[in-house]
Structures are given as C-alpha cells and as structure tokens.
Design a protein around this motif. Structure first.
Motif, short mmCIF file in Angstrom:
data_model
loop_
_atom_site.label_atom_id
_atom_site.label_comp_id
_atom_site.label_asym_id
_atom_site.label_seq_id
_atom_site.Cartn_x
_atom_site.Cartn_y
_atom_site.Cartn_z
N ILE A 142 0.88 -1.16 0.00
CA ILE A 142 0.00 0.00 0.00
C ILE A 142 0.93 1.22 0.00
N ASP A 143 1.07 1.86 -1.16
CA ASP A 143 2.04 2.93 -1.36
C ASP A 143 1.38 4.28 -1.14
N PRO A 144 1.90 5.10 -0.19
CA PRO A 144 1.31 6.42 0.05
C PRO A 144 1.26 7.30 -1.21
N GLU A 145 2.20 7.10 -2.14
CA GLU A 145 2.23 7.94 -3.33
C GLU A 145 1.00 7.75 -4.22
N THR A 146 0.30 6.62 -4.04
CA THR A 146 -0.89 6.39 -4.86
C THR A 146 -2.10 7.18 -4.35
N PHE A 147 -1.98 7.80 -3.16
CA PHE A 147 -3.08 8.59 -2.61
C PHE A 147 -2.93 10.05 -3.05
N SER A 148 -2.98 10.26 -4.36
CA SER A 148 -2.72 11.57 -4.93
C SER A 148 -3.83 12.58 -4.67
N ASP A 149 -4.98 12.11 -4.23
CA ASP A 149 -6.08 13.03 -3.94
C ASP A 149 -5.99 13.61 -2.52
N LEU A 179 0.38 13.37 5.29
CA LEU A 179 -1.06 13.06 5.16
C LEU A 179 -1.29 11.82 4.31
N GLN A 180 -0.49 11.68 3.24
CA GLN A 180 -0.62 10.50 2.38
C GLN A 180 -0.20 9.23 3.12
N LYS A 181 0.82 9.34 3.97
CA LYS A 181 1.23 8.18 4.77
C LYS A 181 0.13 7.78 5.75
N GLN A 182 -0.48 8.77 6.38
CA GLN A 182 -1.58 8.47 7.30
C GLN A 182 -2.73 7.75 6.58
N ALA A 183 -3.07 8.25 5.38
CA ALA A 183 -4.17 7.66 4.62
C ALA A 183 -3.83 6.23 4.19
N ALA A 184 -2.57 6.01 3.76
CA ALA A 184 -2.14 4.69 3.32
C ALA A 184 -2.16 3.70 4.49
N LYS A 185 -1.66 4.12 5.65
CA LYS A 185 -1.63 3.23 6.80
C LYS A 185 -3.04 2.87 7.25
N LYS A 186 -3.95 3.86 7.23
CA LYS A 186 -5.34 3.59 7.63
C LYS A 186 -6.00 2.60 6.69
N ALA A 187 -5.74 2.77 5.38
CA ALA A 187 -6.30 1.85 4.39
C ALA A 187 -5.77 0.44 4.60
N SER A 199 -1.16 -17.82 9.05
CA SER A 199 -0.23 -17.47 7.98
C SER A 199 -0.34 -16.02 7.53
N VAL A 200 -1.15 -15.19 8.21
CA VAL A 200 -1.22 -13.76 7.91
C VAL A 200 -0.70 -12.98 9.12
N TYR A 201 0.26 -12.09 8.89
CA TYR A 201 0.82 -11.30 9.98
C TYR A 201 -0.18 -10.23 10.38
N LYS A 202 -0.45 -10.10 11.70
CA LYS A 202 -1.57 -9.29 12.18
C LYS A 202 -1.20 -7.83 12.45
N GLN A 203 -0.13 -7.36 11.83
CA GLN A 203 0.22 -5.94 11.94
C GLN A 203 0.63 -5.42 10.57
N VAL A 204 0.38 -4.14 10.35
CA VAL A 204 0.85 -3.48 9.13
C VAL A 204 2.33 -3.18 9.31
N LEU A 205 3.13 -3.52 8.34
CA LEU A 205 4.58 -3.33 8.42
C LEU A 205 5.00 -2.15 7.53
N GLU A 206 5.85 -1.29 8.10
CA GLU A 206 6.33 -0.13 7.34
C GLU A 206 7.80 -0.32 6.97
N VAL A 207 8.09 -0.16 5.70
CA VAL A 207 9.46 -0.25 5.20
C VAL A 207 9.68 0.90 4.22
N SER A 208 10.68 1.74 4.52
CA SER A 208 11.03 2.87 3.64
C SER A 208 9.82 3.74 3.33
N GLY A 209 8.97 3.97 4.33
CA GLY A 209 7.83 4.86 4.15
C GLY A 209 6.65 4.25 3.42
N LYS A 210 6.72 2.95 3.13
CA LYS A 210 5.62 2.25 2.46
C LYS A 210 5.08 1.17 3.40
N PHE A 211 3.85 0.74 3.14
CA PHE A 211 3.19 -0.19 4.05
C PHE A 211 2.92 -1.53 3.36
#
Length: 634
Positions: free
Chosen positions: A194-201, A498-506, A565-577
């Motif tokens: 889930i890339d914050p850069e895709t939240f261009s709106d 703001l885009q990072k916040q939106a990406a993490k929430k999604a 087999s699914v990790y129950k936390q969102v992982l952040e690497v280099s500003g991406k989720f």
C-alpha cells in the motif's frame, strides 16, 4: 632546539623523543603530586597497579593510535577516546588474570618462553632466530628485551589460563544441528504493498501550510554560516626541495625486510579425524588407528580427494580436503611443522593437533621470496618522498602558526609565509559552498571552521594531505526564512505525512477483513486492485528479495505458520506499508545439515568459548575489590 625538532620531525629518532616528551607532559601534573599517594594507580584485591605500569600501558596505546591516526591525533581526540580509562581497565584485567593464574598455579617456564621467541617470524632471518634482528625490532618499538619478554611471558600465561577456563566448552551434534536448521530455514511470502504515493487526492491546503509555518518558526530558520580566510600548505609545493638518495632508500629496505619478504608457502590437503584435546588415551588411540587405516589407503595410490570426501571430519571435506596455500604461521604448530618438513607429493602419517589426527598431502611448495632492491626502491622512493614532503608542508605551516603565537595578524602571517590568503564565501556546516576553492575536503574544512570562535585563528589543521591555517572573518547566525521561500517545502512535507496516514489507515482496514490464511490476503488485494507479490525464498537473516531494507518483514515472516499465515500488523518499510502472509516455509534437509555440521560446531564452539571467557573474566572483576585513583584519570 624547538626549531630543530620541528624541522626534523620526519626522523624516527626525533619522533621517538617527541613521543617521550608528550608522555612526560601528560603526566607532569600527576608526577608533581605527592609521590607516595600517587604511586598506586589502582589496587585489585590489595595488589597494586603502579604508576609506572600505567604510564607504560598509556604510552603503548598512544603509540598505536599514532600509527593509526598519524598527525590527526591530538589532545582532544585522545580525550574523546578515553585512553586513560582504557589503559587502567586493561591493567585491571591483566591483574585479575595474574591473580587467577597464581591461584591455579599456572607458570611459564623459561623453556616455553624461549621456544615462543625462537618461533616468532618477526625475529627470524633465513628461517632462524637472529639476535641482532630481535634487538633491532624491539629498539624500533622502544622496548628492551627484558620488557618485551615479561610481556610475552604474561601473554603465554594468559593463553594457558584461557585454555584452562574454556576447556570442556563444546558443542554437541544436536545443538549444532538445531542452530544450523534455525539459521538456514527458508520462507517465501505473499506481500501486498500500500504505497502512500498512490493517494494523490490527499494533499495539504493553504490553511494547513500557513499554520505549520506560524506554529513552528524554529523549523524554518536559515542555516548558520561562516566566512573565513585561509592559508594552505600543500606537500606538492615543496617537490623541488626533496631528493631521496640511494643510501636512504637502502636503509629503509634493510630496516623493513619483512615487508618485502613473502614467506615460504605450502599447498596441501588433509583428512581430519576429530578427537577432543582433552580426550582420554583410549579415545585418542582409537582415532589414531582410524587415521592410520586411511593413511594406508592414501599411500596405496587411492585418490586422496575422494578419501577426504569420504572420511574427513573437517570443514574442508566437501572440497576433497583442499586447504589452499598457506605459510607456516597460518596453521597450528604441529600441523605446520609436519607440512613444511614434507616434499611435494608426500603424504604424512597421522599428525596430532588440538583438533584431532591429520593425514596431510603436500601438492606444492613455494620457497620464501624477497622482492629485489631494484624493484622495491621505486616504491620506497615514492614513500620516503611523500613523507618528507608532508614534513616540509607541516613545518612551513607550523612556522606560520609560530608567527600567530608571536602576535602577528593573519595578513602579516600570510606575508611571512609567502602564501596568498583566500577568502571563502559564506558557507554552512556541510561546506557545499566551498567546492571550487581547491580545498581537500570541504566538509571537514567547514566542520573545523564551525569549531572556531569569532576572529579566532586556528592551529595547524590537516585536511586531506594539506595543512591549513584558518581565520574566522564572520559568524552569521540563523534567521527566520520568509514564508514564500519555504511554502512549497512545507506543502511537500505535510502532503507526504497526510498520504502516509491515509495509506496506513487503508492498510489497517484491509487487514481487519483478512482471515488467517494467505489466500484471503490475495483475494482482498485483488478486490482492491492492488498488486500481489510472491517472493523468492529467504532466510531469517536476509532481506526479502525485491524489497530493499525489508529485514523487519523477514523477521515477521518467521513468526508465521500454516495455521496463522497472515501477519496481524501493518509493516512499514522505507515509508511504504505492507501486508504479508506465509506462502511456504522450508527447513534444510538432513544431507545439508550433515555436510555443514563440522563447520557449524567449530563456529559455535569458538563463539561459546569466547562468550564464556568474557563472562568468566567479568565475574572475577565483579567479585574483586577494585580501587581506582581517579585523580590520575581525571
């Protein structure tokens, strides 16, 4: 006298005496105190560490640092490295070891010391101990034979003590297998990005930008700057003054003979039958009998490489026992003595070392070679010339600084030195504005300039290969930048957040809908038009292939199993989720474990022994009564 010393700093004798002067001045304050009170630097269980021992240890550390840092070593660096405390700590460790050796009645005989000295390559000429070389090498290191031999006796004693302490610290097959399996189990994952850069709106509006500026003026200040004038003294400016004669080159060649000598080497393979160093006679004899049977096969023209692959219990077995080329100091003594007494093509009878019994096959020998003087002299001439050029540049810079100490202005100093003064533009602490001025290292130059106060003239500073005197002309303090100048920067920063916040929430909302199986993650991703990646296999100590800096994802993957087999936390690497699921987990097979078992056992044994010895020493220090004379350190 001072002028003579400065002009001859390239001479090793003068450098030695300068070193002594430095040590005397370092300890002058201490020596002037009450002699009785300060003769003891520390005590360990009422056993004294004397001031003389401390001074010698400190001096040895300073000499090593001088070799490492050269002219960059100054009082400030010495202080920052806490050399005095390290010297005291090392002496306390030595005293602890001495006390423990006394308890265990560990002694070093004169014969042991003699054999150690006779076998040291640094003191050998044509493979034989040479007394003149021995004294010359010690003299070059400012040591007497008595001092060196006392230190060497302690080293041998400490080695014997360490062996006694770690004796019996071994690693069994089961432990080695578990360690190898743990570190070599592989996993493959399913990942959804889930890339914050895709939240261009999502973007920051004018009110948010203005509020950020008004509420955080401290973030939008200009960088502090400096303007300086400087003189540079470069070694190449003195090339017409340096000529290295043949005698100097020959003296250097003769005094540094080991540097131009490649020792005798042997190319060999071996077959190892392991037996513990402390094993009883029956076990040793049984292992030797096994080694003798293999030796008979080897001398009866059976393929040595094949025998090694079949019978050797050492890490080189997979390669047919091949050890490559090595000199005599690279192997344990019994092995080296045997290998270097053999001819090319010879196969030895079993040789006992602390690892077990070895059958050695020598395939080639390379005699010791000495680089001829005529070849070495070009390299030596360049090295000596470079050293003398450095000395001339430094001496000229020191002469200029002497004028500063005499009260001359920077302009007068420049005239005396016959050097043009260069004025810099205003520059920041990174020194980017200094490029194009011919400064060796603009960053280091700027860092040095920022350490000076207004109107101060620096001491001689070595930057790169050149020497500098700097004069601070102006100090420019930070100022609040205009809103219009930073508006775009603030907008980008706020929008990114703001885009990072939106990406993490999604990502978190998507994870709530995922089940325990990786297939549910794949379906969710595709329903949301997100790309799914299936990784290649990786170990827990590696990054996930295709995801830079993803060690945190790799660690998370190894907490998963088939049921969850699914990790129950969102992982952040280099500003991406990322959301991840386990695709596959694969343990190493039995054959791979068996092939690497000996190597792993050796690695683990070495690590366990080192850790145990460190803990053992720390425990003895903790239980010892240690008193330190802090007046000396402070």
């Amino acid at each position: 006298m001072l002028r003579y010393l400065r002009e001859n700093t390239g001479n090793w004798i003068i450098k030695f005496f300068l070193g002594i002067i430095v040590i005397v001045f370092v300890f002058l304050g201490v020596g002037s105190m009450n002699a009785g009170k300060h003769n003891q630097v520390a005590t360990v269980n009422d056993q004294a560490i004397t001031f003389a021992e401390y001074r010698d240890a400190y001096q040895r550390m300073i000499q090593r640092l001088q070799q490492q840092f050269g002219t960059s070593l100054d009082d400030e660096l010495i202080k920052s490295m806490n050399v005095k405390q390290y010297a005291v700590n090392s002496l306390i460790d030595q005293k602890i070891l001495e006390i423990e050796a006394q308890k265990l009645k560990i002694v070093v005989s004169d014969e042991e010391l003699k054999q150690d000295l006779l076998s040291a390559k640094a003191f050998q000429k044509d493979g034989v101990f040479n007394m003149d070389l021995y004294k010359r090498v010690l003299g070059q290191n400012a040591m007497t034979p008595e001092t060196f031999e006392a230190m060497q006796r302690n080293t041998i004693r400490n080695t014997k003590l360490q062996r006694m302490v770690i004796n019996g610290i071994t690693v069994g097959n089961q432990e080695a297998q578990a360690w190898y399996s743990f570190n070599n189990t592989k996993a493959g994952i399913v990942s959804v990005l889930i890339d914050p850069e895709t939240f261009s709106d999502v973007f920051a509006d004018e009110d948010q930008i203005r509020a950020q500026y008004d509420d955080h003026h401290e973030l939008y200040m200009s960088e502090p700057k400096r303007k300086v004038a400087f003189l540079v003294f470069a070694p190449e400016d003195f090339e017409d003054q340096v000529k290295i004669d043949e005698t100097s080159i020959r003296d250097f060649y003769d005094q540094n003979a080991p540097r131009f000598t490649t020792p005798e080497q042997v190319e060999a393979s071996h077959i190892l039958i392991r037996v513990d160093e402390s094993a009883d006679e029956q076990v040793v004899a049984k292992a030797k009998e096994e080694a003798l049977n293999i030796y008979k096969k080897a001398v009866n023209a059976e393929d040595f490489s094949a025998l090694a692959k079949t019978y050797s219990q050492g890490p080189s077995a997979a390669g047919g026992g091949y050890l490559g080329r090595f000199d005599k100091t690279s192997m344990v003594k019994p092995f080296a003595d045997a290998a270097f007494s053999m001819k090319s093509g010879d196969i030895s009878q079993p040789v006992r070392t602390r690892f077990g019994w070895h059958i050695i096959k020598v395939t080639d020998r390379t005699p010791e070679t000495v680089m001829p003087f005529e070849i070495a002299k070009v390299q030596i001439q360049k090295e000596l010339a470079s050293s003398r050029l450095q000395d001339l540049a430094y001496n000229k810079a020191e002469d200029a600084y002497d004028a500063v100490l005499d009260g001359d202005s920077f302009e007068q100093v420049a005239l005396v030195a016959a050097k043009p003064s260069v004025n810099t533009p205003a520059f920041t602490a990174l020194g980017a504005e200094l490029k194009g001025l011919g400064i060796s290292d603009p960053g280091e130059f700027a860092n040095t300039a920022f350490s000076l106060v207004d109107n101060e003239i620096s001491e001689v500073k070595k930057i790169g290969n050149n020497y500098y005197l700097m004069h601070v002309l102006e100090k420019i303090d930070p100022m609040l930048l205009a809103y219009e100048d930073v508006k775009n920067e603030i907008a980008v920063t706020l929008t990114t957040g703001l885009q990072k916040q939106a990406a993490k929430k999604a990502a978190e909302l998507m994870l709530e809908k995922a089940g325990n199986g990786a297939e549910s993650l794949v379906k969710l991703a595709r329903d949301n038009h997100l790309k799914v990646e299936f990784s290649k296999m990786f170990t827990r100590n590696e990054a996930v292939p295709g995801i830079t800096g993803s060690e945190v994802i790799a660690q998370a993957a190894f907490t998963l199993d088939e049921k969850n087999s699914v990790y129950k936390q969102v992982l952040e690497v280099s500003g991406k989720f990322y959301l991840i699921g386990l695709k596959e987990k694969q343990a190493p097979d039995a054959a791979s474990i068996a092939d690497n078992l000996d190597k792993v056992k050796l690695q683990l044994e070495t690590r366990k022994q080192q850790d145990y010895y460190s803990q053992w020493l720390a425990a003895r220090k903790e239980n010892a009564e240690i008193r330190i004379n802090t007046d000396i350190i402070n």
